[in-house]
Write an enzyme that holds these catalytic residues in place. Structure first.
Site, PDB file in Angstrom:
ATOM      1  N   CYS A 107       0.872  -1.180   0.000  1.00 43.95           N
ATOM      2  CA  CYS A 107       0.000   0.000   0.000  1.00 43.95           C
ATOM      3  C   CYS A 107       0.898   1.216   0.000  1.00 43.95           C
ATOM      4  CB  CYS A 107      -0.921   0.026   1.218  1.00 43.95           C
ATOM      5  SG  CYS A 107      -1.902   1.558   1.316  1.00 43.95           S
ATOM      6  N   MET A 315      -4.524   5.064  -5.410  1.00 47.52           N
ATOM      7  CA  MET A 315      -3.644   4.248  -4.590  1.00 47.52           C
ATOM      8  C   MET A 315      -2.208   4.722  -4.803  1.00 47.52           C
ATOM      9  SD  MET A 315      -6.166   2.646  -6.409  1.00 47.52           S
ATOM     10  CE  MET A 315      -5.577   1.406  -7.554  1.00 47.52           C
TER      11      MET A 315
END
Length: 391
Positions: A107, A315
């Site tokens: 992430c 993201m």
């Protein structure tokens, strides 16, 4: 069953943090129950229960998750086992409605919070931390085996969390944290050796795509090839089950082409990667906040899906892929951004804009990306302990 047959909840030290446009539950590896300190079902079951998954209601009412891909996340940090690194960072993307924790990728947004967490958790020796200045926390991203350098601002010996840096997709300003993704690709970053591939997608036919593995495996397609403009917001995509199913078929076809899975059916058990995104040339639009993004503000439009839904912003790892692809002449992203050589790109996403820098070069083995840099912010939202029913 008698009440004394139900064990009490475990109390586990934890920190709830925002990093970029995501948030998640952070753990020091040493604080986890022994069975969850190693990979396996016990760890997965613990994190599922912490987040509140699987939840058929899709609300995460009985857990710490936020019922979106951006807020159903868990992070485990420990002192590094790698030379020249401060900490090891392991990321788990927790499915909302399935009993699944996907460990296949990083992430990028929460990467910005790993440095501050490591300092707060005492995982970095105090003598390494300046009284004022910037602490370059060297992080080993254990999911993908890559180095991140998280530039954490320090004031009076403490992490500076407040500031005036504004990040589209985050409501309030905070201190700026630069994150350097070092050598984010796997050698040559195009797994098929091509800047442009053709995917055979059931119900659609042949579709041009750029397949890249930088930051996170990502499938880029042209928005116009699907009848989109590239200015879509979440409501334009996420409310249409047929559209979401189409993107999942594209994702599965791309995953097979990239060699990540051997058959499209396996994509269901690999929800976190690869990502699928669509791009278009610059155009003006109104972001989800109501702010107008002008055509001249951006180089390219990008919309990306995560865990089966259009993302509310972008993201962080997909931003790495966007920058890498934009800086290589001839990719779909580069062409949508006007073509030619580039060292940075500013793209428009549903919440606004983001500028990302990239250093790419062509070698005998193909295109390689040496570093991608972007600015994020992070802060602690709550610290203490989570309570979780766990045997």
């Amino acid at each position: 069953m008698a009440s004394n047959e139900f064990p009490p909840q475990l109390k586990i030290p934890a920190t709830y943090m925002r990093g970029g446009t995501s948030k998640g539950v952070f753990f020091n590896l040493a604080d986890l129950p022994p069975a969850a300190q190693v990979p396996g079902e016990a760890r997965d079951q613990l994190l599922l229960r912490v987040i509140g998954s699987p939840d058929p209601y899709g609300k995460h009412t009985d857990g710490m998750g936020g019922a979106t891909s951006s807020t159903s996340k868990a992070v485990i940090v420990s002192q590094s086992q790698q030379p020249d690194h401060h900490v090891d960072y392991l990321f788990g993307q927790v499915s909302i409605d399935q009993p699944l924790v996907d460990w296949s990728g990083n992430c990028g947004n929460l990467s910005a919070a790993v440095g501050p967490f490591a300092i707060h958790a005492g995982l970095i020796p105090p003598e390494c931390i300046p009284h004022n200045g910037v602490m370059a926390v060297r992080v080993w991203q254990a999911n993908i085996g890559k180095t991140l350098v998280v530039q954490v601002p320090i004031r009076n010996g403490q992490v500076q969390e407040t500031g005036d840096f504004e990040l589209d997709g985050v409501t309030f300003p905070a201190a700026e944290i630069q994150v350097d993704f070092m050598a984010p690709g796997e050698g040559a970053i195009f797994p098929t050796g091509q800047l442009m591939d053709r995917l055979e997608v059931p119900g659609l036919g042949m579709l041009e795509a750029t397949l890249i593995n930088a930051g996170i495996p990502t499938i880029f397609i042209n928005a116009h090839s699907l009848g989109f403009s590239g200015t879509e917001l979440q409501g334009d995509i996420n409310g249409n089950a047929d559209t979401l199913a189409l993107f999942e078929r594209i994702r599965a076809a791309g995953a097979v082409k990239m060699g990540l899975i051997s058959s499209p059916e396996q994509a269901a058990s690999r929800q976190h990667t690869p990502k699928v995104a669509f791009v278009a040339e610059p155009a003006a639009y109104v972001a989800s906040s109501g702010k107008t993004v002008e055509q001249t503000d951006i180089d390219v439009l990008v919309r990306a899906l995560s865990m089966g839904k259009l993302h509310h912003a972008m993201m962080g790892t997909a931003a790495v892929a966007i920058a890498a692809a934009a800086c290589v002449p001839g990719t779909l992203v580069n062409l949508a951004a006007g073509g030619g050589e580039k060292t940075s790109v500013t793209f428009g996403h549903p919440s606004g804009t983001l500028k990302v820098g990239a250093e790419a070069r062509h070698t005998e083995q193909g295109w390689e990306v040496e570093k991608v840099t972007m600015s994020r912010s992070a802060r602690i939202l709550m610290e203490g302990a989570v309570r979780v029913p766990f045997a």
